[in-house]
Write an enzyme that holds these catalytic residues in place. Sequence first.
Site, PDB file in Angstrom:
ATOM      1  N   VAL A 224       0.870  -1.175   0.000  1.00 15.65           N
ATOM      2  CA  VAL A 224       0.000   0.000   0.000  1.00 15.65           C
ATOM      3  C   VAL A 224       0.907   1.225   0.000  1.00 15.65           C
ATOM      4  O   VAL A 224       1.650   1.455   0.956  1.00 15.65           O
ATOM      5  CB  VAL A 224      -0.928   0.015   1.227  1.00 15.65           C
ATOM      6  CG1 VAL A 224      -1.790   1.269   1.225  1.00 15.65           C
ATOM      7  CG2 VAL A 224      -1.793  -1.240   1.260  1.00 15.65           C
ATOM      8  N   CYS A 225       0.858   1.993  -1.078  1.00 11.79           N
ATOM      9  CA  CYS A 225       1.799   3.098  -1.262  1.00 11.79           C
ATOM     10  C   CYS A 225       1.174   4.390  -0.745  1.00 11.79           C
ATOM     11  O   CYS A 225       0.306   4.972  -1.391  1.00 11.79           O
ATOM     12  CB  CYS A 225       2.161   3.212  -2.742  1.00 11.79           C
ATOM     13  SG  CYS A 225       3.581   4.269  -3.059  1.00 11.79           S
ATOM     14  N   LEU A 226       1.618   4.818   0.426  1.00  7.86           N
ATOM     15  CA  LEU A 226       1.088   6.028   1.049  1.00  7.86           C
ATOM     16  C   LEU A 226       2.181   6.725   1.857  1.00  7.86           C
ATOM     17  O   LEU A 226       3.013   6.061   2.492  1.00  7.86           O
ATOM     18  CB  LEU A 226      -0.062   5.692   1.998  1.00  7.86           C
ATOM     19  CG  LEU A 226      -1.477   5.577   1.439  1.00  7.86           C
ATOM     20  CD1 LEU A 226      -2.433   5.187   2.546  1.00  7.86           C
ATOM     21  CD2 LEU A 226      -1.913   6.879   0.796  1.00  7.86           C
TER      22      LEU A 226
END
Length: 899
Positions: A740-742
């Site tokens: 999850v790219c955050l």
Amino acid sequence: MNHTLAKPTVTRFYQQDVVQKIAAPHTIGIVLRCWHDADDAPLPNLQDPLMRPLERGEVGVSFLSDTADKREILSESELQLLDRSLQPGDVVKRSVDDVQSGMVLDVRMKTRLEHAISKEQVDGWKTSKDFDANRQAEIGDYVVYEDWLGQVIELYDENIIEVPSGQLVRLPELGSRLSVGVKSEDILPSPVGGVQNMLGFLFGTTRTTGLQTVIAVNHTVYAIAWLALNQTLDISIAESKERPQRFWYGPDIGKLTLVRTRLDFQMRIGEIVQLKDTAGYPFTKHGREGEAGGVVTVNSFNVTATDTEVDVLWQDGNKETLRSVDVIPYMNPDEYDCWPGDYVFIVDGTGGKSTPGVIQTVDAVQRTATILLRGNIEQVSLLELDSQGSSDSNSFPGIDGLGVRRGELVFIHPLGTTNGFDVPRVPKIGELEPWVRTFSISHSGQIAGWREELAAIGADVATRRSSETIEEGIIKSKAPSGTLSWLGEVVDLRPDGLLDVLHADGSLGTYPLERLTRLYDGIEQLEDDLYEDEEESEDENLVHGIWDYDYHWGPDELHNDSDGIKDEELTDPNDEHYPVHNTTETIASTSPPQSEPSVELDSFVDPKLVLEGEIQNEESEQKDSNWENFKVLSSAPSDHAYFHTTAAQPSRQFMSRMNREYRILMNSLPENILVRAYEDRADLVRSLIIGPSNTPYQDCPFVIDWHLVEYPQSAPVAHFHSLTNGNGRVNPNLYEEGKVCLSILNTWTGDRNESWDASRSSLLQALVSIQGLVLVREPWFCEPAYEKLRGTDEGTINSRLYSEKAYVLSRNFVRRTLETPFSGLETEINWLYYSNGLLEKVLRDSRALINASRHRSTERRIEDQMEQYNLSLSTGGIIALERVLTVLQNLLDAYTTSV
């Protein structure tokens, strides 16, 4: 066939374009930066005029001059396009608003020349057949020694420099990167220490001021990384072959053979070339008889103009020859893009074994393809194709993608043998020796390691040359026919699955895929190492704080952490990025709390009390028992992504923090988010987010598992359960492998205020960020590089195509979640989709969209692509979606019958 599907757009420039100033036509330059570049985020550098952020419509250009490059940032309107650099294997379009793309099959170039020193013009255009094929190897070039293929990693040069007095000076230097004709006052090093002594000893001259000119460049020592062996060798012979030496100089250079690809025959503006026949062409002489260096004749020419022609294979199977300026590079290919001859997998979304096929034609508008499948030609949806092989559950080291691409170098296995993999998987070989990866610059900035060794060899050769004749070999420019047929460049992919390969000795062969192995380029490996290091640094916990026991939570602390969206407070419910809580017609709406009272917990609180209901918010309403937003279950499920990790004994501080977060989650979770914690594993959490309304994700389930490692000092680790089964990402920020790219999770390098901070960040903030900033109306723009394209034709079309994909894939999430519910969420999933009617709504809404899409004409559908958000489906989208709906209807019928 007319490939252009919308009105032509104005010229836009791309990196390596050849341009001229409209106001000064003789001023020619190369485009180095464009405002739309994905990686356009330069560091401040006052020394370089190109290194500042570009405004929309600006480009950074390096203009060529006699003495040095002049670098400027200009508006595109001030420039005219002269030529465009392309190479075999590049993907192009006719314009940014064209949905069809093509593959460059071949490139032919003609050039204009001037003498490198005198600048005297050469009449007429010259082509590759006019140039001398004999040349030195440059960095990145491939060479062969016996049965080994290697790559030039570094060079040691001896340059001949003419000083203003007319004397010639030999300048030995590691990796000088100089070329004939370069003029500057700073080519020779300053007369300090041993450098001046060496110059004086070798060349009998002292440094003079004024313009110095490079007359010749000679590579005297090569550092070569040996990558792989001839794959036709018997295994017993191959095992006995030791890697050759890393440094090559003197007569040994003559033992090497240069491997040239079609790209090597393309010329660039400013490149130095030699002609086969120099009679009648300009030349210059330098130096004096009897002096050091003697007389040097220069027959080198500078490329001043190019005109490029390309052969393009369009997706619909048509071939066309065009000038390169009549097409544009396709900068952002869709993961479903493919071209005739490509190997792909057919994916049905069930997780079963995928079926390989070969693309025959592609209808880019309707997003369908004809494919050779089990000997028959069939029509399929592009949204059911996997061109990367990610749908296969097995892991294949050294495999990325299916088949091979035009322009790749391949090794050829003997007739009757294979590469060891099932078609269409092709291994990649090329073992980079450890010494190449070692850091060869000392802390003081001086060369060290293998570069220091290379420099010592080069200096010794230069020293001996001053007093004796040094025998040097000449690298072979071409192998005799039949000697290098075990190595070649892929030049074409046939519709029957066979491949045409141009051997390194110039002969041509045709092979089945299973007899080929791809080369893993050495410089590519170094770049991959750098990329992996950057990825690791992004994954590290960048911010460590101390828990603030006066913890407060409210909307004012919600920061925008999605990739590509600037940090801002999400306090305006009318803002399009504000988290949407009224997500479906079947879940009661609830407004986010305007403030959250501080939680005073001065003593340790056991999380079991939450499970037993002893910690209650007196103001909270009793929720439906079938849809409880937050619960603590007795044990973690075995299908949790981090179930098999070892749990550390939770500290008192950790448990106190988690009780505070439990209380917040109990009272502040939006209605479409469920969270499950576990009594036996306080470090594990599972969350379910139902996709927000007015997005491609509406009504669909998204499950993310969390691992609280060193929490809260470190951001929680997230694993997204992607249910696409190799059909691609459902969102740019949600990877198929689970990442999850955050920014808030420290998996994306954003503003410091957007990163995880133990004193103010929380699980609720991460969940709401995913809900409101990832599962959005136009997910294509979640990529930070694409946000700048919002409002452009290119951005609008690509966003529409991505939203269609996201919509179709999301319905498959419903299917797979109902077929195999996630442990601990079975009751809620069944109640929501079956008892509460959400599955019926999904079917009803999807069929309405299909019906509306079918009744739109092709022209209208293309017009829809130019609108901000008006989701319509292509034929390929309808095919893929109807397949999912059939299964969903069967699930609903089975449930209805059972009750």
